[in-house]
Design a protein around this motif. Structure first.
Motif, PDB file in Angstrom:
ATOM      1  N   LEU A  21       0.802  -1.221   0.000  1.00  0.00           N
ATOM      2  CA  LEU A  21       0.000   0.000   0.000  1.00  0.00           C
ATOM      3  C   LEU A  21       0.836   1.272   0.000  1.00  0.00           C
ATOM      4  CD1 LEU A  21      -2.669  -1.103   2.618  1.00  0.00           C
ATOM      5  CD2 LEU A  21      -2.890  -1.065   0.140  1.00  0.00           C
ATOM      6  N   GLY A  22       2.150   1.173   0.085  1.00  0.00           N
ATOM      7  CA  GLY A  22       3.017   2.341   0.214  1.00  0.00           C
ATOM      8  C   GLY A  22       2.793   3.412  -0.827  1.00  0.00           C
ATOM      9  N   SER A  23       2.830   3.059  -2.099  1.00  0.00           N
ATOM     10  CA  SER A  23       2.669   4.070  -3.151  1.00  0.00           C
ATOM     11  C   SER A  23       1.230   4.584  -3.193  1.00  0.00           C
ATOM     12  CB  SER A  23       3.104   3.522  -4.507  1.00  0.00           C
ATOM     13  OG  SER A  23       2.412   2.344  -4.805  1.00  0.00           O
ATOM     14  N   LEU A  24       0.271   3.748  -2.862  1.00  0.00           N
ATOM     15  CA  LEU A  24      -1.119   4.181  -2.816  1.00  0.00           C
ATOM     16  C   LEU A  24      -1.299   5.219  -1.708  1.00  0.00           C
ATOM     17  CD1 LEU A  24      -4.139   2.800  -3.835  1.00  0.00           C
ATOM     18  CD2 LEU A  24      -4.145   2.575  -1.370  1.00  0.00           C
ATOM     19  N   LEU A  25      -0.744   4.965  -0.523  1.00  0.00           N
ATOM     20  CA  LEU A  25      -0.866   5.894   0.603  1.00  0.00           C
ATOM     21  C   LEU A  25      -0.085   7.182   0.357  1.00  0.00           C
ATOM     22  CD1 LEU A  25      -0.594   3.390   3.577  1.00  0.00           C
ATOM     23  CD2 LEU A  25      -2.659   4.460   2.648  1.00  0.00           C
ATOM     24  N   ALA A  26       1.006   7.102  -0.377  1.00  0.00           N
ATOM     25  CA  ALA A  26       1.825   8.285  -0.667  1.00  0.00           C
ATOM     26  C   ALA A  26       1.047   9.330  -1.467  1.00  0.00           C
ATOM     27  CB  ALA A  26       3.084   7.878  -1.417  1.00  0.00           C
ATOM     28  N   SER A  27       0.019   8.907  -2.180  1.00  0.00           N
ATOM     29  CA  SER A  27      -0.763   9.849  -2.990  1.00  0.00           C
ATOM     30  C   SER A  27      -1.913  10.487  -2.197  1.00  0.00           C
ATOM     31  CB  SER A  27      -1.311   9.136  -4.229  1.00  0.00           C
ATOM     32  OG  SER A  27      -2.281   8.171  -3.861  1.00  0.00           O
ATOM     33  N   LEU A  28      -1.946  10.265  -0.872  1.00  0.00           N
ATOM     34  CA  LEU A  28      -3.042  10.776  -0.037  1.00  0.00           C
ATOM     35  C   LEU A  28      -2.491  11.698   1.047  1.00  0.00           C
ATOM     36  CD1 LEU A  28      -4.951   7.387   0.307  1.00  0.00           C
ATOM     37  CD2 LEU A  28      -5.467   9.265  -1.275  1.00  0.00           C
ATOM     38  N   PRO A  29      -2.143  12.933   0.704  1.00  0.00           N
ATOM     39  CA  PRO A  29      -1.474  13.824   1.659  1.00  0.00           C
ATOM     40  C   PRO A  29      -2.325  14.263   2.849  1.00  0.00           C
ATOM     41  CG  PRO A  29      -2.087  15.028  -0.323  1.00  0.00           C
ATOM     42  CD  PRO A  29      -2.368  13.576  -0.590  1.00  0.00           C
ATOM     43  N   TYR A  30      -3.654  14.202   2.750  1.00  0.00           N
ATOM     44  CA  TYR A  30      -4.522  14.665   3.832  1.00  0.00           C
ATOM     45  C   TYR A  30      -5.134  13.518   4.639  1.00  0.00           C
ATOM     46  CZ  TYR A  30      -3.978  19.095   1.520  1.00  0.00           C
ATOM     47  OH  TYR A  30      -3.436  20.222   0.959  1.00  0.00           O
ATOM     48  N   LEU A  31      -4.682  12.296   4.396  1.00  0.00           N
ATOM     49  CA  LEU A  31      -5.203  11.142   5.109  1.00  0.00           C
ATOM     50  C   LEU A  31      -4.854  11.247   6.596  1.00  0.00           C
ATOM     51  CD1 LEU A  31      -6.693   8.447   4.441  1.00  0.00           C
ATOM     52  CD2 LEU A  31      -4.454   7.363   4.522  1.00  0.00           C
ATOM     53  N   THR A  32      -5.874  11.220   7.448  1.00  0.00           N
ATOM     54  CA  THR A  32      -5.659  11.326   8.901  1.00  0.00           C
ATOM     55  C   THR A  32      -6.025  10.039   9.630  1.00  0.00           C
ATOM     56  OG1 THR A  32      -7.859  12.257   9.248  1.00  0.00           O
ATOM     57  CG2 THR A  32      -6.028  13.817   8.958  1.00  0.00           C
TER      58      THR A  32
END
Length: 191
Positions: free
Chosen positions: A49-60
């Protein structure tokens, strides 16, 4: 199959639950590139999931049902604003401390509903930048908890441990299945 085009037009999407998609055969790493405002995500770890999560800068807030036996680097570097990480999954038996890097300065870490019997030494040692951490390890198979889980050595414990954790550190066995602690790794110890 979820590709980059599958979620196009959903740039204001704030919450997405993708857990339990049994028939999902493929999730492209760039599938959420347009979902910049996504704040909450629930997902399975059937893929890296690393690259998928990297595209979500506002994920809290992130909830991941781990399908593997061991969590190491499946999550990659966590988003900078991530303040709540929940790890679930009955198959999960081990967690590598490096798998938790990147939590926000004030964070909640939930490890619930797993088959973990023992937390690894130094589990939280890579979270030195976190000034306030709530650790929830309820509903696991953990039977003991050692100060070494939080620090590799006693000197680190004495320098920055809190009264709450130090009081619980004398308990090597705890009864019941519930443990919730608040932990201030960046704060000096008060006596």
């Amino acid at each position: 199959m979820i590709t980059k085009d599958s979620l196009s037009g959903l740039n204001r999407l704030e919450w997405l639950d993708m857990d339990g998609l049994l028939s999902l055969e493929r999730l492209d790493s760039d599938s959420m590139m347009g979902c910049h405002w996504l704040r909450r995500l629930s997902i399975e770890s059937s893929t890296r999931l690393g690259s998928l999560l990297a595209s979500l800068p506002y994920l809290t807030r992130l909830t991941v049902r781990i399908l593997e036996r061991k969590l190491n680097n499946q999550l990659g570097r966590l988003p900078l604003k991530l303040a709540h990480l929940e790890l679930r999954g009955e198959h999960l038996r081990e967690i590598e401390p490096a798998g938790l890097s990147g939590l926000a300065r004030e964070a909640v870490l939930c490890i619930r509903g797993t088959s973990i019997e023992e937390l690894p030494l130094g589990l939280l040692s890579g979270l030195g930048h976190v000034t306030h951490l709530t650790l929830d390890i309820r509903d696991n198979k953990i039977t003991s908890l050692s100060p070494d889980t939080f620090y590799y050595n006693l000197t680190g414990w004495e320098n920055v441990g809190t009264k709450l954790i130090s009081a619980r550190s004398t308990l090597t066995q705890f009864r019941g299945r519930s443990f919730l602690a608040k932990y201030n790794p960046g704060m000096g110890r008060t006596d």
